[in-house]
Design an enzyme around this catalytic site. Structure first.
Site, PDB file in Angstrom:
ATOM      1  N   GLU A 106       4.244  -2.923 -13.904  1.00 40.51           N
ATOM      2  CA  GLU A 106       5.657  -3.197 -14.229  1.00 40.51           C
ATOM      3  C   GLU A 106       6.410  -1.911 -14.609  1.00 40.51           C
ATOM      4  O   GLU A 106       7.186  -1.889 -15.549  1.00 40.51           O
ATOM      5  CB  GLU A 106       5.766  -4.286 -15.293  1.00 40.51           C
ATOM      6  N   PRO A 127       0.824  -1.216   0.000  1.00 44.38           N
ATOM      7  CA  PRO A 127       0.000   0.000   0.000  1.00 44.38           C
ATOM      8  C   PRO A 127       0.859   1.267   0.000  1.00 44.38           C
ATOM      9  O   PRO A 127       0.512   2.249  -0.638  1.00 44.38           O
ATOM     10  CB  PRO A 127      -0.810  -0.115   1.300  1.00 44.38           C
TER      11      PRO A 127
HETATM   12  C1  LIG Z   1      -3.635  -4.830 -12.314  1.00 45.55           C
HETATM   13  C2  LIG Z   1      -2.307  -4.670 -11.643  1.00 45.55           C
HETATM   14  C3  LIG Z   1      -1.459  -5.756 -11.550  1.00 45.55           C
HETATM   15  C4  LIG Z   1      -0.244  -5.642 -10.851  1.00 45.55           C
HETATM   16  N1  LIG Z   1       0.541  -6.765 -10.654  1.00 45.55           N
HETATM   17  C5  LIG Z   1       1.573  -6.696  -9.764  1.00 45.55           C
HETATM   18  C6  LIG Z   1       2.257  -7.901  -9.358  1.00 45.55           C
HETATM   19  O1  LIG Z   1       1.981  -9.003  -9.837  1.00 45.55           O
HETATM   20  N2  LIG Z   1       3.209  -7.801  -8.400  1.00 45.55           N
HETATM   21  C7  LIG Z   1       3.573  -6.615  -7.830  1.00 45.55           C
HETATM   22  O2  LIG Z   1       4.437  -6.610  -6.949  1.00 45.55           O
HETATM   23  N3  LIG Z   1       2.943  -5.446  -8.206  1.00 45.55           N
HETATM   24  C8  LIG Z   1       1.961  -5.476  -9.148  1.00 45.55           C
HETATM   25  N4  LIG Z   1       1.296  -4.318  -9.513  1.00 45.55           N
HETATM   26  C9  LIG Z   1       1.699  -3.050  -8.912  1.00 45.55           C
HETATM   27  C10 LIG Z   1       2.256  -2.048  -9.916  1.00 45.55           C
HETATM   28  O3  LIG Z   1       3.534  -2.426 -10.345  1.00 45.55           O
HETATM   29  C11 LIG Z   1       2.195  -0.656  -9.264  1.00 45.55           C
HETATM   30  O4  LIG Z   1       0.825  -0.294  -9.169  1.00 45.55           O
HETATM   31  C12 LIG Z   1       2.963   0.374 -10.049  1.00 45.55           C
HETATM   32  O5  LIG Z   1       4.342   0.101 -10.002  1.00 45.55           O
HETATM   33  C13 LIG Z   1       2.701   1.806  -9.538  1.00 45.55           C
HETATM   34  O6  LIG Z   1       2.801   1.879  -8.165  1.00 45.55           O
HETATM   35  P1  LIG Z   1       1.617   2.591  -7.303  1.00 45.55           P
HETATM   36  O7  LIG Z   1       0.348   2.019  -7.783  1.00 45.55           O
HETATM   37  O8  LIG Z   1       1.951   2.460  -5.880  1.00 45.55           O
HETATM   38  O9  LIG Z   1       1.667   4.090  -7.747  1.00 45.55           O
HETATM   39  P2  LIG Z   1       2.597   5.227  -7.086  1.00 45.55           P
HETATM   40  O10 LIG Z   1       4.000   4.727  -7.001  1.00 45.55           O
HETATM   41  O11 LIG Z   1       1.963   5.703  -5.838  1.00 45.55           O
HETATM   42  O12 LIG Z   1       2.529   6.354  -8.169  1.00 45.55           O
HETATM   43  C14 LIG Z   1       1.386   7.194  -8.337  1.00 45.55           C
HETATM   44  C15 LIG Z   1       1.644   8.124  -9.515  1.00 45.55           C
HETATM   45  O13 LIG Z   1       2.767   8.962  -9.226  1.00 45.55           O
HETATM   46  C16 LIG Z   1       3.759   8.807 -10.216  1.00 45.55           C
HETATM   47  N5  LIG Z   1       5.065   8.933  -9.621  1.00 45.55           N
HETATM   48  C17 LIG Z   1       5.552   8.251  -8.550  1.00 45.55           C
HETATM   49  N6  LIG Z   1       6.817   8.637  -8.290  1.00 45.55           N
HETATM   50  C18 LIG Z   1       7.137   9.571  -9.216  1.00 45.55           C
HETATM   51  C19 LIG Z   1       8.307  10.328  -9.521  1.00 45.55           C
HETATM   52  N7  LIG Z   1       9.418  10.196  -8.794  1.00 45.55           N
HETATM   53  N8  LIG Z   1       8.280  11.182 -10.568  1.00 45.55           N
HETATM   54  C20 LIG Z   1       7.163  11.315 -11.312  1.00 45.55           C
HETATM   55  N9  LIG Z   1       6.032  10.629 -11.088  1.00 45.55           N
HETATM   56  C21 LIG Z   1       6.011   9.751 -10.065  1.00 45.55           C
HETATM   57  C22 LIG Z   1       3.523   7.409 -10.798  1.00 45.55           C
HETATM   58  O14 LIG Z   1       4.094   7.255 -12.094  1.00 45.55           O
HETATM   59  C23 LIG Z   1       2.016   7.376 -10.777  1.00 45.55           C
HETATM   60  O15 LIG Z   1       1.525   8.066 -11.900  1.00 45.55           O
HETATM   61  C24 LIG Z   1       0.127  -4.393 -10.284  1.00 45.55           C
HETATM   62  C25 LIG Z   1      -0.710  -3.274 -10.433  1.00 45.55           C
HETATM   63  C26 LIG Z   1      -1.916  -3.409 -11.097  1.00 45.55           C
HETATM   64  C27 LIG Z   1      -2.802  -2.203 -11.202  1.00 45.55           C
END
Ligand SMILES: Cc1cc2nc3c(=O)[nH]c(=O)nc-3n(C[C@H](O)[C@H](O)[C@H](O)COP(=O)(O)OP(=O)(O)OC[C@H]3O[C@@H](n4cnc5c(N)ncnc54)[C@H](O)[C@@H]3O)c2cc1C
Length: 390
Positions: free
Chosen positions: A364, A132
């Site tokens: 990813e 989270p």
């Molecule tokens: C359907 C689905 C399947 C998935 N499968 C897996 C899995 O099998 N295993 C696993 O471990 N994870 C999995 N994920 C997780 C996925 O890899 C993450 O959701 C993704 O990496 C983004 O992380 P977050 O959702 O926490 O967004 P956040 O990291 O909170 O980012 C929110 C927004 O802020 C932007 N942002 C963050 N930091 C910066 C920065 N420094 N500069 C500019 N912009 C920034 C991001 O690009 C995004 O637009 C899955 C996600 C989904 C939705």
């Protein structure tokens, strides 16, 4: 000499997969849409198992799996070509005989218990790093594993885990040394569901959502550390990077099929007494989609080629994933527009792709993370502008 042509072998493989998709998968699409409209996701697992066995009977099994494990061990470029063909349908089909790349770090006992049954399809894995409070910022994970005698005790929550609702074991990245953090303080564990973790489905825009996994003091035997204690971050990055040309390859197939649908619609749908494709507004949407598809194709094949050259694929894969994912989103939006009201219905697969392809810009590694990689490489001089031709 530069050569953009496929070899005879690559063409034969691509054509075989295209035939398989046309004969075995496309006819199932209306039924999948019908089931989804009725709230049922995809097919029963047995349908996919039978399809995988059929594909195995003509050799398609374990595309990336080493031959010593019964796989095809195909070059990345060939895998990209195959994935792109599979992307021509929205049916979530993948050939069998695969295991997460990092499971090849299993020791002999772990291989018997986890790797081999995963390849054979008896067991299902999922890979869990996201939490989270830690997605893009993977270094911020807080799930802990604490040593207690011959066991580790895992506490924490993972979210958005693909396959986490059905997996019978998870590859979990946890903090084993807070001081060291991602620099030798994360470890990967093989954790069976019956060791005590719970999963909860997460409803998403797409069909068949991921899961949240809860580890409330789950005890894992010390022998279930994957790789070594402290290797977790390295393994996680290996897992994430390995397939970064696969998502764009899948996007290519979807865009191809969508543009083909647009061509049919443009030539058959009449308004004001003539086909809508007679209008420049429609022609330009088709032209822009074709240009972007071709650009994405060469970026994706190049990223896969870099993998085959055993070079670091990070920069090229980031470019391919960023561009092809956005390309597919622009294409599906235009193709939906060309279909008018019908494009918005659940009778056609376009709105389904519209929802599904949106994910490609997030998982990813988000668009922003790809941009971060690309710009950092240039700004820090790891990569020179135009170096792809060096
Ligand atoms: C359907 C689905 C399947 C998935 N499968 C897996 C899995 O099998 N295993 C696993 O471990 N994870 C999995 N994920 C997780 C996925 O890899 C993450 O959701 C993704 O990496 C983004 O992380 P977050 O959702 O926490 O967004 P956040 O990291 O909170 O980012 C929110 C927004 O802020 C932007 N942002 C963050 N930091 C910066 C920065 N420094 N500069 C500019 N912009 C920034 C991001 O690009 C995004 O637009 C899955 C996600 C989904 C939705």
């Amino acid at each position: 000499m530069l050569n953009f042509a496929l070899s005879d072998e690559q063409k034969a493989i691509r054509d075989t997969v295209r035939d398989f998709v046309r004969k075995e998968l496309l006819p199932l699409e209306p039924e999948v849409l019908r089931r989804e409209r009725a709230g049922q996701v995809g097919f029963e697992p047995g349908v996919y198992r039978d399809l995988r066995l059929k594909a195995k009977s003509f050799g398609f099994w374990g595309l990336s799996t080493p031959e010593s494990y019964g796989g095809m061990d195909l070059p990345a470029v060939t895998q990209a070509l195959i994935t792109s063909e599979l992307g021509r349908t929205f049916i979530p089909f993948a050939f069998g005989g695969e295991a997460d790349n990092i499971l090849y770090n299993c020791d002999e006992r772990q291989a018997q218990e986890y790797l081999l049954p995963t390849i054979s399809g008896e067991r299902k894995s999922c890979f869990a790093i996201t939490e989270p409070g830690a997605g893009s910022d993977t270094r911020a994970i807080t799930t802990t594993a604490t040593r207690d005698g011959d066991e580790w005790v895992i506490r924490g929550e993972k979210v958005f885990i693909t396959g986490g609702n059905d997996a019978d074991f998870a590859i979990v990245i946890a903090v084993t040394d807070k001081e060291k953090g991602s620099n030798g303080g994360f470890t990967a564990f093989l954790v069976d569901r019956d060791m005590g973790w719970k999963s909860e489905p997460i409803a998403t825009m797409g069909e068949g959502g991921p899961a949240a996994l809860v580890f409330d003091g789950v005890r894992v035997p010390a022998r279930n550390v994957l790789g070594g204690v402290g290797d977790g971050y390295k393994l996680a990055m290996e897992w994430i990077l390995k397939g970064r040309y696969i998502i764009p390859a899948r996007a290519l197939g979807a865009a191809e099929r969508l543009i083909e649908m647009a061509l049919v619609q443009a030539t058959t749908r009449q308004t004001f007494g003539r086909p809508i494709g007679d209008n420049q507004a429609i022609q330009w949407m088709i032209a822009d989609s074709e240009v972007e598809l071709e650009a994405a194709r060469w970026l994706t094949l190049r990223a896969a080629w870099v993998v085959d050259q055993m070079q670091n694929p990070q920069h090229d894969s980031a470019i391919a994933k960023l561009y092809a994912s956005a390309m597919a989103n622009r294409v599906v939006d235009r193709v939906l527009q060309i279909h008018g009201g019908m494009g918005y219905t659940r009778e056609l697969p376009i709105e389904r792709w519209y929802r599904e392809l949106r994910l490609y810009r997030i998982f990813e590694g988000t668009d922003e993370m790809q941009r971060l990689i690309i710009s950092r490489d240039l700004l820090r001089g790891y990569r020179k502008v135009g170096q792809s031709l060096a």
